[in-house]
Design a protein around this motif. Structure first.
Motif, mmCIF file in Angstrom:
data_model
loop_
_atom_site.group_PDB
_atom_site.id
_atom_site.type_symbol
_atom_site.label_atom_id
_atom_site.label_comp_id
_atom_site.label_asym_id
_atom_site.label_seq_id
_atom_site.Cartn_x
_atom_site.Cartn_y
_atom_site.Cartn_z
ATOM 1 N N ALA A 208 0.793 -1.292 -0.127
ATOM 2 C CA ALA A 208 -0.056 0.004 0.063
ATOM 3 C C ALA A 208 0.704 1.173 0.116
ATOM 4 O O ALA A 208 0.498 2.206 -0.610
ATOM 5 N N LEU A 209 1.917 1.154 0.873
ATOM 6 C CA LEU A 209 2.820 2.548 0.911
ATOM 7 C C LEU A 209 3.516 2.612 -0.527
ATOM 8 O O LEU A 209 3.542 3.776 -1.079
ATOM 9 N N VAL A 210 4.216 1.505 -0.966
ATOM 10 C CA VAL A 210 4.543 1.779 -2.592
ATOM 11 C C VAL A 210 3.574 2.241 -3.335
ATOM 12 O O VAL A 210 4.072 3.048 -4.386
ATOM 13 N N GLN A 211 2.495 1.664 -3.322
ATOM 14 C CA GLN A 211 1.360 2.201 -4.221
ATOM 15 C C GLN A 211 1.083 3.913 -4.171
ATOM 16 O O GLN A 211 1.074 4.317 -5.118
ATOM 17 N N LYS A 222 8.997 8.228 -8.019
ATOM 18 C CA LYS A 222 8.510 6.900 -8.752
ATOM 19 C C LYS A 222 9.569 5.704 -9.037
ATOM 20 O O LYS A 222 9.351 4.408 -8.881
ATOM 21 N N LEU A 223 10.665 6.459 -9.321
ATOM 22 C CA LEU A 223 11.958 5.289 -9.443
ATOM 23 C C LEU A 223 12.208 4.713 -8.363
ATOM 24 O O LEU A 223 12.527 3.431 -8.361
ATOM 25 N N TRP A 224 12.233 5.518 -7.306
ATOM 26 C CA TRP A 224 12.726 4.982 -6.055
ATOM 27 C C TRP A 224 11.717 3.938 -5.564
ATOM 28 O O TRP A 224 12.230 2.888 -5.102
ATOM 29 N N ALA A 225 10.546 3.997 -5.691
ATOM 30 C CA ALA A 225 9.404 2.996 -5.301
ATOM 31 C C ALA A 225 9.807 1.488 -6.121
ATOM 32 O O ALA A 225 9.613 0.662 -5.701
ATOM 33 N N LEU A 226 9.738 2.163 -7.249
ATOM 34 C CA LEU A 226 9.848 0.903 -8.412
ATOM 35 C C LEU A 226 11.178 0.164 -8.054
ATOM 36 O O LEU A 226 11.296 -1.126 -8.180
ATOM 37 N N LEU A 239 -1.100 -3.438 -6.598
ATOM 38 C CA LEU A 239 0.307 -2.941 -7.010
ATOM 39 C C LEU A 239 0.850 -3.564 -8.409
ATOM 40 O O LEU A 239 1.335 -3.164 -9.156
ATOM 41 N N ARG A 240 0.292 -5.059 -8.299
ATOM 42 C CA ARG A 240 0.892 -5.652 -9.608
ATOM 43 C C ARG A 240 0.041 -4.915 -10.914
ATOM 44 O O ARG A 240 0.678 -4.803 -12.192
ATOM 45 N N GLN A 241 -1.275 -4.777 -10.669
ATOM 46 C CA GLN A 241 -2.034 -3.952 -11.980
ATOM 47 C C GLN A 241 -1.295 -2.440 -12.236
ATOM 48 O O GLN A 241 -1.144 -2.029 -13.402
ATOM 49 N N THR A 242 -0.980 -1.744 -10.901
ATOM 50 C CA THR A 242 -0.285 -0.583 -11.433
ATOM 51 C C THR A 242 1.071 -0.726 -12.084
ATOM 52 O O THR A 242 1.292 0.125 -13.127
ATOM 53 N N LEU A 243 1.943 -1.801 -11.661
ATOM 54 C CA LEU A 243 3.082 -1.872 -12.266
ATOM 55 C C LEU A 243 2.901 -2.407 -14.026
ATOM 56 O O LEU A 243 3.697 -1.959 -14.789
ATOM 57 N N LEU A 244 1.843 -3.086 -14.367
ATOM 58 C CA LEU A 244 1.362 -3.087 -15.615
ATOM 59 C C LEU A 244 1.030 -1.919 -16.242
ATOM 60 O O LEU A 244 1.497 -1.768 -17.331
ATOM 61 N N THR A 245 0.551 -1.036 -15.489
ATOM 62 C CA THR A 245 0.157 0.514 -16.453
ATOM 63 C C THR A 245 1.513 1.121 -16.638
ATOM 64 O O THR A 245 1.573 1.866 -17.686
ATOM 65 N N TYR A 246 2.344 0.715 -15.756
ATOM 66 C CA TYR A 246 3.580 1.354 -15.951
ATOM 67 C C TYR A 246 4.570 1.061 -17.252
ATOM 68 O O TYR A 246 5.449 1.678 -17.714
#
Length: 371
Positions: A208-211, A222-226, A239-246
């Motif tokens: 949740a925090l990374v999101q 953003k880069l730090w979180a990734l 979070l996985r769905q968010t990563l796919l959007t990136y």
């Protein structure tokens, strides 16, 4: 998400405060940039740490939200800046975002920064200092102390630590007349203090925090979180769905980091692997290659993924086509339908691809254990 709603409702109010530049009714001089997270402070914790520098204060303060998320870190800096055989105390507080990004600085009431002739900073010079501290890639990190501070004048036995005598190649990166002050504050900002900030946030990381960090308006956040997903947390479905959007052509750097953030355990998820594969076909050459190479880390390819790749074989050209063959060979995808598709590549106009197809087919005839 409760914190996210609070962020959206209070963002305008808080940004009005955090962008404040100088004219503070309380009498404080303070300059802030854009915060990573904006939410009410529910509690403040402190940590006694070894900063391995010459600052007496060994305390780092952490402000947290009701959910326990770090919002900001603060370190009071009390040291001296000396010139003309005189020293004036430097009393300033530096703030960091939870990712370690510099947030801003403030001075106590009636306190001010001064230059080598004891002349106070102007508003423009405070703004310049704030801008210089914001630049984490400043060459100040590569300069040595002796390049900032001129040699002592043997006649008058004085060291002018912040004067206009500073070498010309340094002047571009410091407030003129306050070179040592700028140099010292920049190195405190990006030294061990920043490392401690990041380490403390790493301990607090959750999906949740990374999101929330990924929703920051700042690219550094953003880069730090990734960079702090793989090996730090296990992404949940959101979070996985968010990563796919990136993973898109909009920003290659973010797409590359999002791909790297997933590990073999994540790729065991059937839905994720299938959605991840769908990103391959419209992708550019460079991104397509990264996606195919990442699929090699999967413990096994889902049958639906193999079928989808085979169905879209015509979308692969050049090196991406050979990378696909390497992927199939790695996972021992030697079923009859795949072999038939690869068989057609033996007549490819590109001799290298034709050769790779031949090698693949030779491998497929050898006894092997299907993964």
């Amino acid at each position: 998400m409760k914190l996210k709603n609070l962020v959206q409702k209070s963002l305008f109010i808080f940004l009005g405060i955090l962008y404040f530049s100088g004219n503070n009714p309380s009498g404080k001089i303070q300059y802030f940039g854009v915060p990573t997270l904006v939410a009410p402070v529910a509690d403040t914790r402190y940590f006694i740490l070894d900063f391995k520098d010459d600052i007496a204060n060994d305390t780092l303060w952490q402000q947290i939200s009701a959910e326990g998320y770090p919002l900001r870190y603060t370190r009071p800096i009390r040291t001296g800046v000396c010139f003309d055989n005189k020293c004036r105390p430097l009393d300033v507080t530096i703030h960091w975002n939870p990712t370690g990004r510099y947030l801003g600085f403030e001075l106590p009431e009636k306190e001010f920064l001064s230059k080598y002739d004891h002349e106070p900073f102007t508003a423009e010079e405070y703004e310049q200092l704030h801008a210089l501290l914001t630049d984490q890639f400043s060459p100040l990190g590569s300069f040595h102390y002796n390049e900032i501070v001129p040699q002592a004048d043997s006649t008058y036995d004085k060291v002018d630590a912040v004067s206009g005598a500073t070498s010309a190649n340094v002047l571009e990166y410091v407030v003129e007349g306050a070179a040592f002050t700028t140099y010292k504050l920049w190195n405190i900002t990006y030294g061990s203090s920043q490392q401690h900030v990041q380490q403390l946030t790493e301990k607090a990381l959750t999906p949740a925090l990374v999101q929330l960090l990924l929703e920051s308006p700042d690219m550094q956040d953003k880069l730090w979180a990734l960079n702090h997903i793989n090996g730090f947390i296990t992404p949940d479905a959101t979070l996985r769905q968010t990563l796919l959007t990136y993973i898109s052509e909009k920003e290659f750097t973010l797409a590359e980091r999002a791909i790297k953030s997933l590990n073999s355990r994540d790729l065991t998820d059937k839905t994720l692997q299938l959605e991840f594969t769908k990103k391959i076909f419209p992708a550019s050459y460079s991104l397509k290659k990264l996606l195919l190479q990442k699929l090699q880390e999967a413990p096994a390819l889902q049958p639906e993924v193999v079928q989808l790749l085979r169905k879209n074989l015509s979308s692969f050209t050049g090196e991406s086509l050979t990378t696909l063959l390497d992927l199939w060979a790695h996972h021992a995808i030697f079923d009859s339908e795949t072999r038939t598709a690869v068989e057609q590549l033996r007549q490819h106009s590109n001799p290298f691809i034709a050769k790779k197809a031949e090698i693949f087919l030779q491998k497929s005839t050898r006894p092997t254990t299907q993964k």
